[in-house]
Design a protein around this motif. Structure first.
Motif, PDB file in Angstrom:
ATOM      1  N   LEU A  97      21.084 -36.995  -8.307  1.00 44.00           N
ATOM      2  CA  LEU A  97      20.362 -36.045  -9.139  1.00 44.00           C
ATOM      3  C   LEU A  97      21.023 -34.674  -8.970  1.00 44.00           C
ATOM      4  CD1 LEU A  97      17.842 -36.344 -10.989  1.00 44.00           C
ATOM      5  CD2 LEU A  97      16.472 -35.456  -9.100  1.00 44.00           C
ATOM      6  N   HIS A  98      20.636 -33.725  -9.815  1.00 39.42           N
ATOM      7  CA  HIS A  98      21.292 -32.411  -9.776  1.00 39.42           C
ATOM      8  C   HIS A  98      21.020 -31.646  -8.482  1.00 39.42           C
ATOM      9  CE1 HIS A  98      17.214 -31.180 -11.003  1.00 39.42           C
ATOM     10  NE2 HIS A  98      17.518 -30.032 -10.418  1.00 39.42           N
ATOM     11  N   CYS A  99      20.022 -32.068  -7.703  1.00 43.65           N
ATOM     12  CA  CYS A  99      19.776 -31.399  -6.424  1.00 43.65           C
ATOM     13  C   CYS A  99      20.768 -31.854  -5.354  1.00 43.65           C
ATOM     14  CB  CYS A  99      18.343 -31.619  -5.947  1.00 43.65           C
ATOM     15  SG  CYS A  99      17.873 -33.345  -5.776  1.00 43.65           S
ATOM     16  N   HIS A 100      21.626 -32.798  -5.677  1.00 47.41           N
ATOM     17  CA  HIS A 100      22.693 -33.186  -4.764  1.00 47.41           C
ATOM     18  C   HIS A 100      23.910 -32.287  -4.951  1.00 47.41           C
ATOM     19  CE1 HIS A 100      20.424 -37.136  -4.668  1.00 47.41           C
ATOM     20  NE2 HIS A 100      20.496 -36.762  -3.408  1.00 47.41           N
ATOM     21  N   THR A 101      24.820 -32.357  -3.988  1.00 50.67           N
ATOM     22  CA  THR A 101      25.962 -31.446  -3.941  1.00 50.67           C
ATOM     23  C   THR A 101      27.267 -32.208  -3.761  1.00 50.67           C
ATOM     24  OG1 THR A 101      25.821 -31.257  -1.528  1.00 50.67           O
ATOM     25  CG2 THR A 101      24.488 -29.701  -2.831  1.00 50.67           C
ATOM     26  N   TYR A 102      28.371 -31.479  -3.837  1.00 49.57           N
ATOM     27  CA  TYR A 102      29.671 -32.085  -3.547  1.00 49.57           C
ATOM     28  C   TYR A 102      29.681 -32.707  -2.144  1.00 49.57           C
ATOM     29  CZ  TYR A 102      32.151 -30.004  -7.564  1.00 49.57           C
ATOM     30  OH  TYR A 102      32.612 -29.674  -8.809  1.00 49.57           O
ATOM     31  N   GLU A 103      29.050 -32.048  -1.191  1.00 49.94           N
ATOM     32  CA  GLU A 103      29.020 -32.566   0.181  1.00 49.94           C
ATOM     33  C   GLU A 103      28.301 -33.908   0.240  1.00 49.94           C
ATOM     34  OE1 GLU A 103      30.102 -28.482   0.135  1.00 49.94           O
ATOM     35  OE2 GLU A 103      28.278 -29.424  -0.674  1.00 49.94           O
ATOM     36  N   ASP A 104      27.212 -34.041  -0.530  1.00 57.60           N
ATOM     37  CA  ASP A 104      26.501 -35.318  -0.593  1.00 57.60           C
ATOM     38  C   ASP A 104      27.391 -36.405  -1.200  1.00 57.60           C
ATOM     39  OD1 ASP A 104      24.147 -34.152   0.429  1.00 57.60           O
ATOM     40  OD2 ASP A 104      23.519 -33.534  -1.573  1.00 57.60           O
ATOM     41  N   VAL A 105      28.085 -36.045  -2.268  1.00 58.88           N
ATOM     42  CA  VAL A 105      28.984 -37.002  -2.914  1.00 58.88           C
ATOM     43  C   VAL A 105      30.091 -37.423  -1.958  1.00 58.88           C
ATOM     44  CG1 VAL A 105      30.734 -37.253  -4.723  1.00 58.88           C
ATOM     45  CG2 VAL A 105      28.488 -36.273  -5.271  1.00 58.88           C
ATOM     46  N   ASP A 106      30.664 -36.461  -1.251  1.00 58.78           N
ATOM     47  CA  ASP A 106      31.738 -36.792  -0.313  1.00 58.78           C
ATOM     48  C   ASP A 106      31.240 -37.724   0.787  1.00 58.78           C
ATOM     49  OD1 ASP A 106      33.400 -35.220  -1.808  1.00 58.78           O
ATOM     50  OD2 ASP A 106      33.464 -33.541  -0.390  1.00 58.78           O
ATOM     51  N   ARG A 107      30.029 -37.489   1.257  1.00 63.25           N
ATOM     52  CA  ARG A 107      29.449 -38.375   2.265  1.00 63.25           C
ATOM     53  C   ARG A 107      29.293 -39.794   1.698  1.00 63.25           C
ATOM     54  NH1 ARG A 107      29.253 -40.961   6.682  1.00 63.25           N
ATOM     55  NH2 ARG A 107      27.193 -41.775   7.268  1.00 63.25           N
ATOM     56  N   PHE A 108      28.831 -39.887   0.470  1.00 61.88           N
ATOM     57  CA  PHE A 108      28.697 -41.190  -0.159  1.00 61.88           C
ATOM     58  C   PHE A 108      30.056 -41.888  -0.279  1.00 61.88           C
ATOM     59  CE2 PHE A 108      29.045 -43.803  -3.945  1.00 61.88           C
ATOM     60  CZ  PHE A 108      28.049 -44.743  -3.722  1.00 61.88           C
ATOM     61  N   LEU A 109      31.066 -41.152  -0.664  1.00 61.72           N
ATOM     62  CA  LEU A 109      32.398 -41.737  -0.808  1.00 61.72           C
ATOM     63  C   LEU A 109      32.942 -42.207   0.545  1.00 61.72           C
ATOM     64  CD1 LEU A 109      33.954 -39.229  -3.378  1.00 61.72           C
ATOM     65  CD2 LEU A 109      33.189 -41.580  -3.813  1.00 61.72           C
ATOM     66  N   GLU A 110      32.681 -41.438   1.583  1.00 57.28           N
ATOM     67  CA  GLU A 110      33.118 -41.849   2.927  1.00 57.28           C
ATOM     68  C   GLU A 110      32.437 -43.143   3.348  1.00 57.28           C
ATOM     69  OE1 GLU A 110      32.092 -38.430   5.154  1.00 57.28           O
ATOM     70  OE2 GLU A 110      33.896 -37.303   4.627  1.00 57.28           O
ATOM     71  N   VAL A 111      31.140 -43.251   3.064  1.00 60.80           N
ATOM     72  CA  VAL A 111      30.396 -44.471   3.397  1.00 60.80           C
ATOM     73  C   VAL A 111      30.943 -45.652   2.581  1.00 60.80           C
ATOM     74  CG1 VAL A 111      28.154 -45.625   3.172  1.00 60.80           C
ATOM     75  CG2 VAL A 111      28.290 -43.323   4.149  1.00 60.80           C
ATOM     76  N   THR A 112      31.238 -45.417   1.309  1.00 59.64           N
ATOM     77  CA  THR A 112      31.773 -46.486   0.468  1.00 59.64           C
ATOM     78  C   THR A 112      33.118 -46.982   1.004  1.00 59.64           C
ATOM     79  OG1 THR A 112      30.666 -45.543  -1.467  1.00 59.64           O
ATOM     80  CG2 THR A 112      32.469 -47.098  -1.878  1.00 59.64           C
ATOM     81  N   ARG A 113      33.968 -46.053   1.391  1.00 60.16           N
ATOM     82  CA  ARG A 113      35.270 -46.445   1.958  1.00 60.16           C
ATOM     83  C   ARG A 113      35.079 -47.218   3.263  1.00 60.16           C
ATOM     84  NH1 ARG A 113      39.803 -41.904   3.014  1.00 60.16           N
ATOM     85  NH2 ARG A 113      38.095 -41.049   4.277  1.00 60.16           N
ATOM     86  N   GLU A 114      34.131 -46.778   4.078  1.00 60.06           N
ATOM     87  CA  GLU A 114      33.852 -47.462   5.339  1.00 60.06           C
ATOM     88  C   GLU A 114      33.387 -48.897   5.092  1.00 60.06           C
ATOM     89  OE1 GLU A 114      30.343 -47.186   8.669  1.00 60.06           O
ATOM     90  OE2 GLU A 114      31.191 -45.282   7.953  1.00 60.06           O
ATOM     91  N   ILE A 115      32.504 -49.094   4.126  1.00 59.10           N
ATOM     92  CA  ILE A 115      32.016 -50.431   3.802  1.00 59.10           C
ATOM     93  C   ILE A 115      33.153 -51.292   3.285  1.00 59.10           C
ATOM     94  CG2 ILE A 115      30.512 -51.769   2.261  1.00 59.10           C
ATOM     95  CD1 ILE A 115      28.556 -49.391   2.357  1.00 59.10           C
ATOM     96  N   SER A 116      33.946 -50.742   2.385  1.00 51.67           N
ATOM     97  CA  SER A 116      35.052 -51.502   1.800  1.00 51.67           C
ATOM     98  C   SER A 116      36.064 -51.920   2.867  1.00 51.67           C
ATOM     99  CB  SER A 116      35.724 -50.670   0.710  1.00 51.67           C
ATOM    100  OG  SER A 116      36.760 -51.386   0.106  1.00 51.67           O
ATOM    101  N   GLU A 117      36.363 -51.009   3.774  1.00 43.49           N
ATOM    102  CA  GLU A 117      37.318 -51.319   4.839  1.00 43.49           C
ATOM    103  C   GLU A 117      36.746 -52.366   5.794  1.00 43.49           C
ATOM    104  OE1 GLU A 117      38.219 -47.549   6.548  1.00 43.49           O
ATOM    105  OE2 GLU A 117      39.686 -47.004   5.007  1.00 43.49           O
ATOM    106  N   ALA A 118      35.458 -52.280   6.068  1.00 43.09           N
ATOM    107  CA  ALA A 118      34.829 -53.238   6.982  1.00 43.09           C
ATOM    108  C   ALA A 118      34.848 -54.651   6.391  1.00 43.09           C
ATOM    109  CB  ALA A 118      33.404 -52.818   7.282  1.00 43.09           C
ATOM    110  N   VAL A 119      34.637 -54.745   5.094  1.00 44.27           N
ATOM    111  CA  VAL A 119      34.652 -56.048   4.436  1.00 44.27           C
ATOM    112  C   VAL A 119      36.067 -56.601   4.396  1.00 44.27           C
ATOM    113  CG1 VAL A 119      34.263 -57.250   2.267  1.00 44.27           C
ATOM    114  CG2 VAL A 119      32.610 -55.550   3.049  1.00 44.27           C
ATOM    115  N   GLY A 120      37.029 -55.717   4.174  1.00 47.16           N
ATOM    116  CA  GLY A 120      38.420 -56.168   4.077  1.00 47.16           C
ATOM    117  C   GLY A 120      39.105 -56.409   5.402  1.00 47.16           C
ATOM    118  N   ALA A 121      38.469 -56.006   6.498  1.00 48.43           N
ATOM    119  CA  ALA A 121      39.104 -56.124   7.828  1.00 48.43           C
ATOM    120  C   ALA A 121      39.244 -57.573   8.250  1.00 48.43           C
ATOM    121  CB  ALA A 121      38.257 -55.355   8.856  1.00 48.43           C
TER     122      ALA A 121
END
Length: 430
Positions: free
Chosen positions: A406-430
């Motif tokens: 939602l608009h009350c989120h920020t770039y920092e929130d998005v970056d945190r989400f992207l970091e979590v997504t990369r972490e999940i993807s890497e964990a599955v691919g490991a």
């Protein structure tokens, strides 16, 4: 070939984002105090503190707004202001504002009124509809012996093409019912052009619109899109559950419908009004006007609201671009190995802040659980759900992980989400 310029919007200044977050409950933490990201606003919605405070204040008053004493008069004024603010939010003139328990219930009632009373042998809708629109159209078409015509989706844009809808409308169409924006892809329909093309074919066509998903993300202007009925759900618009609002044109409101015999022909509410519903809408409009006031003070209340919604749209577009492309420090969803952005395209002004993705090696519900374990709330859209099957099948998809900040989120929130997504993807691919 010339490179296409992508409109990436414009984020709020950081200091304004801090003020905006402070006005909402549970943006950075859940109700127990645990830190989390709530990226599931297309299903639930973050709530404004002012709305909940006003709801409690107004609903605590025992008086009936239909009486003549002072407290009743005050409640009546609250209700009148709320009706005015629904009109302001929609830029609606005349017609009837209808308060209901849910927006879905109101959609069924509006569809019934048109289908039962307007001549024509077919009803047109789209495959991307919420069940309240699609099922009501289908049920009344079957009950009344009318043909149900369903516009197909565009798997490249995630939406519905104008001509795809227009080709189904003819002089015997009694009703067109459609969604403003997809609750899976975020794709916005070009409602202005749909209305224009449909009315070129049948000038007196009745058109009903489900704006529940779109209204919190973009401006609604019934002077540009003159439809006969439209609904919103305040809880999706930073407000409270247990409330829906609709607007009906004068001719639609006058169609036979459930009402007390002594009420005016265009009156749609049944039973005693709940003044807190109207007070909540006023607080929502106040809030959007406050945002508009941060970018200029000229104009009336509607002008402030318009400016506020436009800035919300620009900020959310910036968040969408960040989700897709990332930044220097964090890769976007398009660049994370194992992640596929579904129904993706670069015309960001035609998209609300809703994304669908898949993660290689993870079933959709499992992916949602992986996010939750890392403090992020998203949602799975799978073909086994009555709320998803028709839409997903139209896109040729078995499912998706839906992301809806939602608009009350920020770039920092998005970056945190992207970091979590990369972490999940890497964990599955490991």
């Amino acid at each position: 070939m010339a490179q296409t310029t992508i409109d990436r919007g414009e984020a709020f200044p950081p200091e304004l984002s801090l003020q905006i977050k402070e006005r909402f409950h549970h943006v950075d933490h859940d109700f127990t105090g645990r830190k989390r990201l709530y990226f599931e606003n297309a299903g639930g919605s973050l709530r404004l503190k002012a709305v909940l405070e006003t709801m409690a204040k107004v609903d605590a008053i025992p008086d009936s707004a239909e009486r003549i004493h002072e407290a009743a008069s005050w409640l009546k004024d609250v209700q009148t202001q709320g009706v005015d603010d629904v009109r302001l939010l929609l830029n609606a003139k005349g017609g009837t504002v209808h308060a209901s328990l849910t927006a879905s219930g109101a959609m069924f009632e509006m569809v019934r009124a048109v289908a039962e009373n307007v001549p024509g042998d077919n009803i047109v809708t789209t495959t991307l509809e919420h069940p309240s629109s699609y099922d009501s159209a289908a049920q009344y078409a079957q009950r009344l012996g009318k043909e149900l015509r369903v516009a197909r989706s565009n798997a490249a844009t995630g939406g519905i093409d104008v001509e795809e809808i227009a080709r189904l409308v003819d002089e015997r169409t009694c009703l067109l019912v459609l969604i403003y924006a997809s609750n899976i892809s975020g794709a916005k329909l070009d409602l202005e052009q749909v209305v224009r093309r449909a009315r070129e074919i049948k000038p007196d066509l009745y058109i009903l619109v489900d704006a529940v998903q779109h209204a919190p993300h973009g401006l609604v202007d019934l002077q540009k899109t003159p439809v006969d009925g439209i609904n919103i759900a305040p809880y999706k618009f930073f407000g409270c559950r247990g409330s829906g609002f609709s607007w009906l044109s004068e001719r639609a409101a006058a169609l036979p419908h459930h009402k007390l015999a002594g009420k005016p022909a265009g009156f749609w509410d049944l039973g005693s009004a709940a003044p807190w519903q109207f007070a909540a809408v006023t607080e929502i409009v106040n809030y959007v006007c406050w945002i508009g006031g941060q970018f200029g003070t000229g104009g009336d209340r509607r002008a402030l609201f318009v400016r506020g919604m436009e800035r919300i749209g620009l900020h959310e577009r910036a968040l969408l671009a960040r989700l897709l492309e990332g930044s220097n420090g964090v890769p976007g969803l398009r660049r994370i190995p194992g992640v596929t952005v579904l129904l993706d395209h670069d015309d960001l002004p035609r998209r609300d802040l809703i994304l669908a993705i898949s993660l290689r090696g993870l079933e959709y519900t499992q992916a949602v659980r992986e996010y939750e374990q890392r403090g992020v709330i998203v949602y799975e859209r799978v073909a086994s759900s009555i709320y998803s099957r028709r839409m997903l099948e139209s896109f040729g998809l078995e499912g998706a992980v839906r992301i809806s900040p939602l608009h009350c989120h920020t770039y920092e929130d998005v970056d945190r989400f992207l970091e979590v997504t990369r972490e999940i993807s890497e964990a599955v691919g490991a």
